[in-house]
Design a protein around this motif. Structure first.
Motif, mmCIF file in Angstrom:
data_model
loop_
_atom_site.group_PDB
_atom_site.id
_atom_site.type_symbol
_atom_site.label_atom_id
_atom_site.label_comp_id
_atom_site.label_asym_id
_atom_site.label_seq_id
_atom_site.Cartn_x
_atom_site.Cartn_y
_atom_site.Cartn_z
ATOM 1 N N GLN A 1 0.833 -1.212 0.000
ATOM 2 C CA GLN A 1 0.000 0.000 0.000
ATOM 3 C C GLN A 1 0.864 1.256 0.000
ATOM 4 N N THR A 2 1.962 1.220 0.777
ATOM 5 C CA THR A 2 2.886 2.354 0.825
ATOM 6 C C THR A 2 3.465 2.608 -0.562
ATOM 7 N N LEU A 3 3.853 1.526 -1.239
ATOM 8 C CA LEU A 3 4.441 1.666 -2.575
ATOM 9 C C LEU A 3 3.424 2.223 -3.563
ATOM 10 N N MET A 4 2.162 1.785 -3.440
ATOM 11 C CA MET A 4 1.103 2.289 -4.321
ATOM 12 C C MET A 4 0.905 3.788 -4.097
ATOM 13 N N THR A 5 0.915 4.210 -2.819
ATOM 14 C CA THR A 5 0.786 5.628 -2.496
ATOM 15 C C THR A 5 1.954 6.409 -3.093
ATOM 16 N N HIS A 6 3.152 5.855 -2.982
ATOM 17 C CA HIS A 6 4.337 6.524 -3.517
ATOM 18 C C HIS A 6 4.240 6.703 -5.033
ATOM 19 N N SER A 7 3.783 5.653 -5.734
ATOM 20 C CA SER A 7 3.708 5.773 -7.188
ATOM 21 C C SER A 7 2.624 6.774 -7.585
ATOM 22 N N PHE A 8 1.560 6.862 -6.786
ATOM 23 C CA PHE A 8 0.506 7.842 -7.040
ATOM 24 C C PHE A 8 1.048 9.273 -6.859
ATOM 25 N N ILE A 9 1.803 9.491 -5.781
ATOM 26 C CA ILE A 9 2.408 10.804 -5.525
ATOM 27 C C ILE A 9 3.362 11.163 -6.661
ATOM 28 N N ALA A 10 4.146 10.177 -7.105
ATOM 29 C CA ALA A 10 5.113 10.407 -8.182
ATOM 30 C C ALA A 10 4.396 10.817 -9.469
ATOM 31 N N LEU A 11 3.272 10.153 -9.772
ATOM 32 C CA LEU A 11 2.514 10.487 -10.975
ATOM 33 C C LEU A 11 1.930 11.887 -10.876
ATOM 34 N N LEU A 12 1.404 12.225 -9.696
ATOM 35 C CA LEU A 12 0.847 13.559 -9.470
ATOM 36 C C LEU A 12 1.914 14.620 -9.680
ATOM 37 N N LEU A 13 3.111 14.351 -9.144
ATOM 38 C CA LEU A 13 4.238 15.273 -9.252
ATOM 39 C C LEU A 13 4.590 15.481 -10.720
ATOM 40 N N PHE A 14 4.613 14.381 -11.462
ATOM 41 C CA PHE A 14 4.971 14.434 -12.881
ATOM 42 C C PHE A 14 3.915 15.227 -13.664
ATOM 43 N N ARG B 1 8.475 29.201 -13.770
ATOM 44 C CA ARG B 1 7.704 27.991 -14.037
ATOM 45 C C ARG B 1 8.515 26.952 -14.795
ATOM 46 N N GLU B 2 9.470 27.417 -15.597
ATOM 47 C CA GLU B 2 10.276 26.488 -16.387
ATOM 48 C C GLU B 2 11.138 25.573 -15.509
ATOM 49 N N PRO B 3 12.001 26.126 -14.628
ATOM 50 C CA PRO B 3 12.792 25.211 -13.768
ATOM 51 C C PRO B 3 11.934 24.419 -12.782
ATOM 52 N N VAL B 4 10.884 25.047 -12.229
ATOM 53 C CA VAL B 4 10.040 24.345 -11.243
ATOM 54 C C VAL B 4 9.255 23.230 -11.934
ATOM 55 N N GLY B 5 8.693 23.540 -13.115
ATOM 56 C CA GLY B 5 7.916 22.559 -13.861
ATOM 57 C C GLY B 5 8.760 21.386 -14.298
ATOM 58 N N THR B 6 9.901 21.657 -14.942
ATOM 59 C CA THR B 6 10.757 20.560 -15.416
ATOM 60 C C THR B 6 11.353 19.805 -14.232
ATOM 61 N N GLY B 7 11.655 20.520 -13.144
ATOM 62 C CA GLY B 7 12.186 19.878 -11.925
ATOM 63 C C GLY B 7 11.188 18.885 -11.361
ATOM 64 N N ALA B 8 9.919 19.314 -11.261
ATOM 65 C CA ALA B 8 8.870 18.433 -10.726
ATOM 66 C C ALA B 8 8.657 17.236 -11.643
ATOM 67 N N MET B 9 8.704 17.474 -12.947
ATOM 68 C CA MET B 9 8.556 16.371 -13.911
ATOM 69 C C MET B 9 9.680 15.353 -13.752
ATOM 70 N N ALA B 10 10.911 15.844 -13.700
ATOM 71 C CA ALA B 10 12.076 14.955 -13.574
ATOM 72 C C ALA B 10 12.011 14.177 -12.270
ATOM 73 N N LEU B 11 11.692 14.889 -11.183
ATOM 74 C CA LEU B 11 11.611 14.269 -9.857
ATOM 75 C C LEU B 11 10.503 13.206 -9.837
ATOM 76 N N GLY B 12 9.337 13.567 -10.378
ATOM 77 C CA GLY B 12 8.210 12.639 -10.426
ATOM 78 C C GLY B 12 8.546 11.408 -11.246
ATOM 79 N N PHE B 13 9.230 11.622 -12.370
ATOM 80 C CA PHE B 13 9.604 10.517 -13.259
ATOM 81 C C PHE B 13 10.564 9.555 -12.564
ATOM 82 N N VAL B 14 11.606 10.096 -11.941
ATOM 83 C CA VAL B 14 12.610 9.267 -11.251
ATOM 84 C C VAL B 14 11.958 8.549 -10.077
#
Ligand code: ZN
Length: 107
Positions: A47-60, A78-91
């Protein structure tokens, strides 16, 4: 007094303690109880892992929305924050997927 690993939660406890102070697992309980505790732990972990993947998708998705606000590539902050959140969410998502695969393989 020696420290051993609790069979219920894996934390280090005293070998003199009749029950684990972290998860109340009784060290001398029957194997059926131990097995049930292990299964509950696996479900919670899942369940923890499912929550984590959901948070990651939201971040992306959130990062992409911020970056692509109004159909234009972002400017300014917005450019560095947006791409940063995308990269972080993806990883974060990839790491969580790998952890889910590893958890399934162990089960
Ligand atoms: Zn424990």
């Amino acid at each position: 007094m020696a420290l051993i690993h609790c069979a219920g939660c894996g934390k280090r406890i005293s070998d003199k303690a009749p029950t684990c102070p972290h998860c109340q697992y009784a060290r001398d309980s029957d194997p059926e109880v131990a097995e049930r505790a292990g299964r509950i732990r696996a479900i919670r972990h899942n369940q923890t892992l499912m929550t984590h993947s959901f948070i990651a998708l939201l971040l992306f998705v959130g990062g992409f929305a911020l970056w692509w606000w109004g159909g234009e590539a972002a400017e300014g902050w917005r450019e560095p924050v947006g791409t940063g959140a995308m990269a972080l969410g993806f990883v974060f998502y990839l790491v969580t997927r790998v952890r889910i695969i590893l958890a399934r393989r162990r089960a």
